[in-house]
Design a protein around this motif. Structure first.
Motif, PDB file in Angstrom:
ATOM      1  N   ASN A   1      32.017  88.339 -17.941  1.00  0.00           N
ATOM      2  CA  ASN A   1      32.601  89.447 -16.780  1.00  0.00           C
ATOM      3  C   ASN A   1      33.442  88.447 -15.882  1.00  0.00           C
ATOM      4  O   ASN A   1      33.175  87.574 -15.022  1.00  0.00           O
TER       5      ASN A   1
ATOM      6  N   ASN B   1      23.413  96.096 -16.625  1.00  0.00           N
ATOM      7  CA  ASN B   1      23.584  95.532 -15.183  1.00  0.00           C
ATOM      8  C   ASN B   1      22.476  96.153 -14.066  1.00  0.00           C
ATOM      9  O   ASN B   1      22.885  96.024 -12.685  1.00  0.00           O
TER      10      ASN B   1
ATOM     11  N   TYR C   1      30.135  92.455  -8.768  1.00  0.00           N
ATOM     12  CA  TYR C   1      29.577  91.914  -9.915  1.00  0.00           C
ATOM     13  C   TYR C   1      28.878  90.449  -9.168  1.00  0.00           C
ATOM     14  O   TYR C   1      29.667  89.537  -8.954  1.00  0.00           O
TER      15      TYR C   1
ATOM     16  N   ALA D   1      25.235 101.943 -12.549  1.00  0.00           N
ATOM     17  CA  ALA D   1      25.068 100.918 -13.187  1.00  0.00           C
ATOM     18  C   ALA D   1      24.805 101.030 -14.451  1.00  0.00           C
ATOM     19  O   ALA D   1      23.826 101.794 -14.879  1.00  0.00           O
TER      20      ALA D   1
ATOM     21  N   ASN E   1      23.694  93.700  -9.544  1.00  0.00           N
ATOM     22  CA  ASN E   1      24.741  94.062  -8.821  1.00  0.00           C
ATOM     23  C   ASN E   1      24.870  94.735  -7.622  1.00  0.00           C
ATOM     24  O   ASN E   1      23.673  95.344  -7.293  1.00  0.00           O
TER      25      ASN E   1
ATOM     26  N   ASP F   1      26.390  89.745 -17.490  1.00  0.00           N
ATOM     27  CA  ASP F   1      25.217  90.948 -17.447  1.00  0.00           C
ATOM     28  C   ASP F   1      24.179  90.570 -18.053  1.00  0.00           C
ATOM     29  O   ASP F   1      24.016  89.305 -18.749  1.00  0.00           O
TER      30      ASP F   1
END
Length: 344
Positions: free
Chosen positions: A120, A90, A109, A86, A94, A114
């Motif tokens: 995203n 992030n 995700y 990642a 996630n 983020d």
């Protein structure tokens, strides 16, 4: 005189800053910290569950295109945080879906942005902003798929008294017990044989010989999450999880299915202590109730605070997971936080 009264009032007010707001302040702080730990655990557990529900109905898209998602779930699939794959924006927000059969990772995700608020389009609305998840060396979620019920029904026999006479209840009805003599319904993990029926690369992957697929789940598909407990939550005298942490679980509703599990040497089984309203946990008692009563099994009886987990499903090494560096750790060697949900 007036100035002296003002000074006295001011000094009295200052002295209050050195006094505890409540006599159990220290204990209250510990309880709040324990409740935050359980809450964060449930956030991650529920997020993993939401992902599995989407996978089970073929509604999970993927990180780049809808065709690059997770086509199916298999026994021993893992969901966890993998910060090595990642970016900094992030970290700890996630999940990664790992399939042992294909040795592949799929990033999931959980938010639509983020940490730097970059949008995203493939993100899910499963993690509120500001929330973070536990690393893999702290917590893992695991998929189990069974080809039979968690408990083998066994052979029904009438129970006997100490003098070997047949046992009856006060109304004269036979009292039965269950023995595993000749029982062949011990649940096992499904075989995993995904295959394609055609050479067409766009064709959907089919499942053969597995009960992880909707409609083929005879024993159920479950998500099990477990997290190591910090040493500070243990009672040093008894070696068990302390009262402060257990109280944070007692504050939860029964349908949260969350608690502490630890290996019991005497029973040679994992034993759950906490809040649970989970079908397999009261399956045996419900079956016996229906054999001797004309009424439905009482809803209050479904609330369980202790569950001796079936050894066929949860063997002693169930909570041993291999880390990315190849090391294997037992998350629940001294007991751990545990949650379970039925997916199918």
């Amino acid at each position: 005189m007036y100035l002296l009264m003002l000074l006295a009032t001011y000094l009295a007010a200052l002295s209050q800053f050195n006094l505890s707001a409540r006599p159990d302040y220290d204990r209250d702080v510990q309880l709040k910290k324990a409740m935050a730990t359980v809450s964060k655990f449930l956030d991650q557990h529920n997020a993993a569950y939401s992902v599995l529900k989407k996978v089970s109905v073929g509604d999970y898209g993927g990180r780049t295109t809808p065709d690059n998602g997770i086509a199916y779930m298999l026994p021993d699939d893992l969901l966890y945080v993998n910060n090595e794959e990642a970016s900094g924006d992030n970290d700890n927000i996630n999940l990664f879906y790992y399939q042992k059969f294909t040795n592949s990772n799929e990033v999931i995700y959980l938010r639509e942005t983020d940490n730097s608020l970059t949008p995203n389009s493939y993100g899910m609305k499963e993690l509120r902003f500001g929330k973070k998840l536990y690393n893999k060396d702290e917590m893992v979620s695991r998929v189990i798929c069974l080809d039979n019920n968690m408990y083998c029904t066994g052979v029904q026999e009438q129970d006997r008294n100490e003098d070997d006479s047949l046992k009856f209840d006060i109304d004269g009805n036979p009292v039965y017990k269950y023995e595993n003599k000749g029982c062949t319904g011990i649940p096992q993990m499904c075989d995993i044989t995904p295959y394609k029926t055609t050479d067409d690369p766009t064709a959907e992957v089919e499942l053969s010989g597995t009960c992880c697929k909707s409609g083929d789940s005879k024993g159920g598909v479950y998500l099990v999450s477990f997290r190591k407990i910090d040493i500070r939550w243990f009672n040093r005298a008894t070696g068990e999880v302390g009262r402060d942490f257990m109280k944070s679980i007692e504050e939860r509703k029964f349908n949260a299915n969350v608690g502490i599990i630890a290996w019991n040497e005497e029973l040679e089984s994992w034993v759950f202590t906490g809040k649970m309203r989970f079908g397999p946990a009261y399956e045996t008692e419900e079956r016996r109730w229906r054999e001797t009563h004309d009424t439905a099994y009482p809803a209050s009886y479904m609330n369980m605070t202790r569950w001796v987990m079936p050894r066929a499903v949860f063997p002693e090494n169930f909570f041993e997971i291999e880390l990315d560096n190849g090391d294997r750790i037992n998350y629940c060697e001294n007991g751990c936080l545990f949650g379970i949900k039925d997916v199918l």
